[in-house]
Write an enzyme that holds these catalytic residues in place. Structure first.
Site, PDB file in Angstrom:
ATOM      1  N   ARG A  15       0.842  -1.197   0.000  1.00 51.14           N
ATOM      2  CA  ARG A  15       0.000   0.000   0.000  1.00 51.14           C
ATOM      3  C   ARG A  15       0.879   1.249   0.000  1.00 51.14           C
ATOM      4  NH1 ARG A  15      -3.624  -1.359   5.155  1.00 51.14           N
ATOM      5  NH2 ARG A  15      -1.637  -2.262   5.748  1.00 51.14           N
ATOM      6  N   LYS A  75       2.247   1.850   7.292  1.00 50.80           N
ATOM      7  CA  LYS A  75       2.659   1.033   8.448  1.00 50.80           C
ATOM      8  C   LYS A  75       3.588   1.834   9.361  1.00 50.80           C
ATOM      9  CE  LYS A  75       1.635  -2.744   8.897  1.00 50.80           C
ATOM     10  NZ  LYS A  75       0.374  -3.303   9.484  1.00 50.80           N
ATOM     11  N   TYR A  94      -0.369   4.291  10.734  1.00 48.14           N
ATOM     12  CA  TYR A  94      -0.707   3.270  11.745  1.00 48.14           C
ATOM     13  C   TYR A  94       0.539   3.040  12.593  1.00 48.14           C
ATOM     14  CZ  TYR A  94      -4.928   1.678   9.216  1.00 48.14           C
ATOM     15  OH  TYR A  94      -6.158   1.583   8.613  1.00 48.14           O
ATOM     16  N   HIS A  96       0.203   1.267  16.196  1.00 46.78           N
ATOM     17  CA  HIS A  96      -0.032   0.133  17.108  1.00 46.78           C
ATOM     18  C   HIS A  96       1.087   0.059  18.154  1.00 46.78           C
ATOM     19  CE1 HIS A  96      -3.486  -1.286  14.857  1.00 46.78           C
ATOM     20  NE2 HIS A  96      -2.794  -1.108  13.758  1.00 46.78           N
ATOM     21  N   GLU A 118      -4.956   4.413  14.127  1.00 46.49           N
ATOM     22  CA  GLU A 118      -5.859   3.495  14.829  1.00 46.49           C
ATOM     23  C   GLU A 118      -6.515   4.093  16.064  1.00 46.49           C
ATOM     24  OE1 GLU A 118      -2.592   3.101  14.549  1.00 46.49           O
ATOM     25  OE2 GLU A 118      -1.709   2.693  16.507  1.00 46.49           O
ATOM     26  N   ASP A 198     -24.532 -12.224  16.933  1.00 47.93           N
ATOM     27  CA  ASP A 198     -23.880 -11.205  17.759  1.00 47.93           C
ATOM     28  C   ASP A 198     -24.504 -11.292  19.155  1.00 47.93           C
ATOM     29  OD1 ASP A 198     -22.137  -8.466  16.745  1.00 47.93           O
ATOM     30  OD2 ASP A 198     -22.943  -8.438  18.780  1.00 47.93           O
ATOM     31  N   VAL A 267     -11.126 -13.806  10.928  1.00 46.53           N
ATOM     32  CA  VAL A 267     -10.668 -12.434  10.645  1.00 46.53           C
ATOM     33  C   VAL A 267     -10.138 -11.780  11.929  1.00 46.53           C
ATOM     34  CG1 VAL A 267     -11.311 -10.203   9.636  1.00 46.53           C
ATOM     35  CG2 VAL A 267     -12.424 -12.283   8.823  1.00 46.53           C
ATOM     36  N   ALA A 268     -10.702 -12.182  13.058  1.00 46.73           N
ATOM     37  CA  ALA A 268     -10.314 -11.575  14.347  1.00 46.73           C
ATOM     38  C   ALA A 268      -8.932 -12.024  14.826  1.00 46.73           C
ATOM     39  CB  ALA A 268     -11.370 -11.897  15.397  1.00 46.73           C
ATOM     40  N   ASP A 270      -6.091 -10.895  14.329  1.00 42.83           N
ATOM     41  CA  ASP A 270      -5.176  -9.826  14.774  1.00 42.83           C
ATOM     42  C   ASP A 270      -5.400  -9.458  16.237  1.00 42.83           C
ATOM     43  OD1 ASP A 270      -7.631  -8.670  14.184  1.00 42.83           O
ATOM     44  OD2 ASP A 270      -6.758  -6.785  13.515  1.00 42.83           O
TER      45      ASP A 270
HETATM   46  N1  NAD Z   1      -7.272 -10.097   9.726  1.00 44.54           N
HETATM   47  C1  NAD Z   1      -7.346  -8.885   9.206  1.00 44.54           C
HETATM   48  O1  NAD Z   1      -6.666  -8.559   8.223  1.00 44.54           O
HETATM   49  C2  NAD Z   1      -8.276  -7.870   9.787  1.00 44.54           C
HETATM   50  C3  NAD Z   1      -8.587  -6.693   9.093  1.00 44.54           C
HETATM   51  C4  NAD Z   1      -9.497  -5.801   9.654  1.00 44.54           C
HETATM   52  C5  NAD Z   1     -10.079  -6.085  10.905  1.00 44.54           C
HETATM   53  N2  NAD Z   1      -9.733  -7.229  11.565  1.00 44.54           N
HETATM   54  C6  NAD Z   1     -10.300  -7.616  12.881  1.00 44.54           C
HETATM   55  O2  NAD Z   1     -11.629  -8.090  12.735  1.00 44.54           O
HETATM   56  C7  NAD Z   1     -12.267  -8.010  14.007  1.00 44.54           C
HETATM   57  C8  NAD Z   1     -13.654  -7.394  13.850  1.00 44.54           C
HETATM   58  O3  NAD Z   1     -13.514  -6.024  13.474  1.00 44.54           O
HETATM   59  P1  NAD Z   1     -14.780  -5.067  13.285  1.00 44.54           P
HETATM   60  O4  NAD Z   1     -14.249  -3.807  12.708  1.00 44.54           O
HETATM   61  O5  NAD Z   1     -15.880  -5.773  12.588  1.00 44.54           O
HETATM   62  O6  NAD Z   1     -15.217  -4.804  14.788  1.00 44.54           O
HETATM   63  P2  NAD Z   1     -16.616  -4.233  15.290  1.00 44.54           P
HETATM   64  O7  NAD Z   1     -16.363  -3.635  16.627  1.00 44.54           O
HETATM   65  O8  NAD Z   1     -17.254  -3.415  14.232  1.00 44.54           O
HETATM   66  O9  NAD Z   1     -17.526  -5.549  15.462  1.00 44.54           O
HETATM   67  C9  NAD Z   1     -17.278  -6.541  16.405  1.00 44.54           C
HETATM   68  C10 NAD Z   1     -18.596  -7.191  16.770  1.00 44.54           C
HETATM   69  O10 NAD Z   1     -18.313  -8.336  17.588  1.00 44.54           O
HETATM   70  C11 NAD Z   1     -19.405  -8.451  18.458  1.00 44.54           C
HETATM   71  N3  NAD Z   1     -19.119  -9.407  19.537  1.00 44.54           N
HETATM   72  C12 NAD Z   1     -18.421  -9.215  20.670  1.00 44.54           C
HETATM   73  N4  NAD Z   1     -18.436 -10.369  21.403  1.00 44.54           N
HETATM   74  C13 NAD Z   1     -19.136 -11.286  20.692  1.00 44.54           C
HETATM   75  C14 NAD Z   1     -19.504 -12.633  20.902  1.00 44.54           C
HETATM   76  N5  NAD Z   1     -19.157 -13.272  22.004  1.00 44.54           N
HETATM   77  N6  NAD Z   1     -20.237 -13.245  19.957  1.00 44.54           N
HETATM   78  C15 NAD Z   1     -20.616 -12.608  18.839  1.00 44.54           C
HETATM   79  N7  NAD Z   1     -20.315 -11.325  18.582  1.00 44.54           N
HETATM   80  C16 NAD Z   1     -19.590 -10.673  19.502  1.00 44.54           C
HETATM   81  C17 NAD Z   1     -19.649  -7.021  18.908  1.00 44.54           C
HETATM   82  O11 NAD Z   1     -20.940  -6.878  19.515  1.00 44.54           O
HETATM   83  C18 NAD Z   1     -19.516  -6.281  17.589  1.00 44.54           C
HETATM   84  O12 NAD Z   1     -20.778  -6.144  16.930  1.00 44.54           O
HETATM   85  C19 NAD Z   1     -11.327  -7.176  14.876  1.00 44.54           C
HETATM   86  O13 NAD Z   1     -10.571  -8.040  15.688  1.00 44.54           O
HETATM   87  C20 NAD Z   1     -10.432  -6.495  13.866  1.00 44.54           C
HETATM   88  O14 NAD Z   1      -9.180  -6.130  14.431  1.00 44.54           O
HETATM   89  C21 NAD Z   1      -8.831  -8.105  11.032  1.00 44.54           C
END
Ligand code: NAD
Length: 370
Positions: A15, A75, A94, A96, A118, A198, A267-268, A270
């Site tokens: 990027r 970055k 960014y 972090h 961030e 959710d 996806v989570a 990170d």
């Molecule tokens: N891997 C990657 O490249 C990449 C890129 C972007 C974001 N992410 C990660 O993706 C994740 C989600 O990001 P986001 O922007 O959608 O966050 P967000 O805050 O918009 O959404 C997270 C959702 O998770 C819900 N949640 C919390 N506990 C829960 C549970 N026990 N069961 C079900 N749902 C639950 C929350 O209520 C919320 O609606 C984050 O960890 C973010 O860092 C990863």
């Protein structure tokens, strides 16, 4: 203001902090803009496109850092950049910080003004410079999931949308925030049978109103998750508990109850991942298999689509960059509370509480420095 955009030198980062469209906006306001030669190539932007936008080119990263009053990056700076950063220089990127004490120390020693994408935060607590990357990762999670469901990649050999006479694949999305919602839209568009979960009932109510008929909502709890994973072809982990490690909602035990060839996209990852068995992977080697279940857990998914990610990111960062350039960092942060929250380190002092707490360093209230 004199603004510099270096080429990203972190491994596999394609990027760039500014598109030619963004460059022409900055130049329009009368600022002097320097782009490092070939900085945009990884995202498909030629040097000529920056020149036509009114920017100037400089061949080396050293010259960019030397010339600029504000550096725009993607970055965090890496070790070879630490000594290039000057006192009072604005570094807008960014960072972090909480994940690297070395970087934190280096930026304290530099005396620079570090504004972290961030932590820029709006009044409703949303993070406008993180949202675009969640949008990319959410949409991409379905594209990747569909690919790994193909037999040659080890998946169940199921087509997401099915065909007439054959039911569509079942997609389970855990977490209905930005990532989850974008994933649901994509999976629904491809004709899959989608369930999104959710713990926030208000969010589920909203999605139930706006999503197409092939998206159902369900409360997230361990009982429901345990039942649902047995029958779903693609499972997307998209939960976030702000500032905390993701909870392990799918346990190792549950894998044996899934159909062989099920694909999990965590996806989570990170934030530690919401599946007990996932660990961070890279685009070079994105998946691994445990108990017949394919795990995809790339920690920087947007890195695979740098052109889209660059444009999405700069759409969000540019207005703040212009505010900084037009007003200087102090006035800009006095005017804009969201941008003020982006200040992490200022002239050798940590002004963002979370970063100070991470390393038990001293914290200075930002208002005393503005
Ligand atoms: N891997 C990657 O490249 C990449 C890129 C972007 C974001 N992410 C990660 O993706 C994740 C989600 O990001 P986001 O922007 O959608 O966050 P967000 O805050 O918009 O959404 C997270 C959702 O998770 C819900 N949640 C919390 N506990 C829960 C549970 N026990 N069961 C079900 N749902 C639950 C929350 O209520 C919320 O609606 C984050 O960890 C973010 O860092 C990863």
């Amino acid at each position: 203001m004199i603004i510099g955009v270096p080429k990203e030198i972190k491994n596999s980062e394609n990027r760039v902090a500014l598109t030619p469209a963004g460059a022409s906006e900055i130049v329009k306001y009368g600022h002097e803009l320097y782009i490092q030669t070939s900085a945009g190539i990884g995202s498909g932007f030629s040097d000529e496109s920056y020149l036509s936008a009114g920017a100037k080119l400089l061949p080396t990263i050293e010259e960019i850092y030397k010339k600029a009053e504000m550096i725009m990056k993607v970055k965090e700076p890496i070790a070879s950049e630490y000594n290039l950063i000057k006192k009072d220089q604005i570094i807008y990127t960014y960072f972090h910080f909480a994940s690297s004490e070395e970087l934190t120390k280096a930026m304290i020693n530099s005396g620079a003004i570090c504004i972290a994408y961030e932590t820029v935060e709006l009044q409703d607590h949303s993070l406008p410079l993180l949202i675009p990357m969640s949008e990319v990762a959410g949409r991409m999670s379905v594209q990747e999931g569909a690919k790994y469901l193909e037999k040659t990649f080890g998946g169940r050999g199921v087509l997401l949308g099915g065909v007439p006479g054959v039911p569509p694949a079942k997609v389970l999305i855990i977490g209905a925030g930005i990532v989850g919602t974008e994933a649901a839209k994509m999976a629904a568009g491809l004709g899959a049978d989608v369930t999104i979960m959710d713990v926030n009932l208000k969010r589920l109510r909203y999605l139930d109103d706006i999503m197409p008929a092939n998206v159902k909502t369900m409360m997230s709890n361990s009982f429901n998750i345990k039942e649902m994973v047995k029958t779903h072809d693609l499972i997307i982990g998209a939960v976030l508990i702000t500032g905390a490690k993701a909870p392990h909602l799918i346990t190792r035990e549950m894998l044996s109850t899934m159909q062989p060839g099920t694909v999990i996209v965590d996806v989570a990852i990170d934030q530690g991942g919401c599946i007990e068995t996932t660990y961070p992977t890279t685009h070079d080697n994105p998946t691994f298999c445990i108990d017949g279940v394919i795990h995809y857990s790339v920690a920087n998914m947007p890195g695979a689509v740098p052109r889209t990610s660059t444009i999405a990111l700069t759409n969000a960062t540019l207005p703040y960059a212009i505010t900084l350039a037009n007003n200087g960092w102090k006035n800009a942060c006095r005017k804009d509370e969201a941008l003020k929250k982006g200040l992490n380190i200022v002239n050798g002092q940590i002004v963002y509480k979370g970063v100070a707490e991470a390393f038990k360093y001293q914290h200075v209230e930002i208002d005393t420095l503005l």
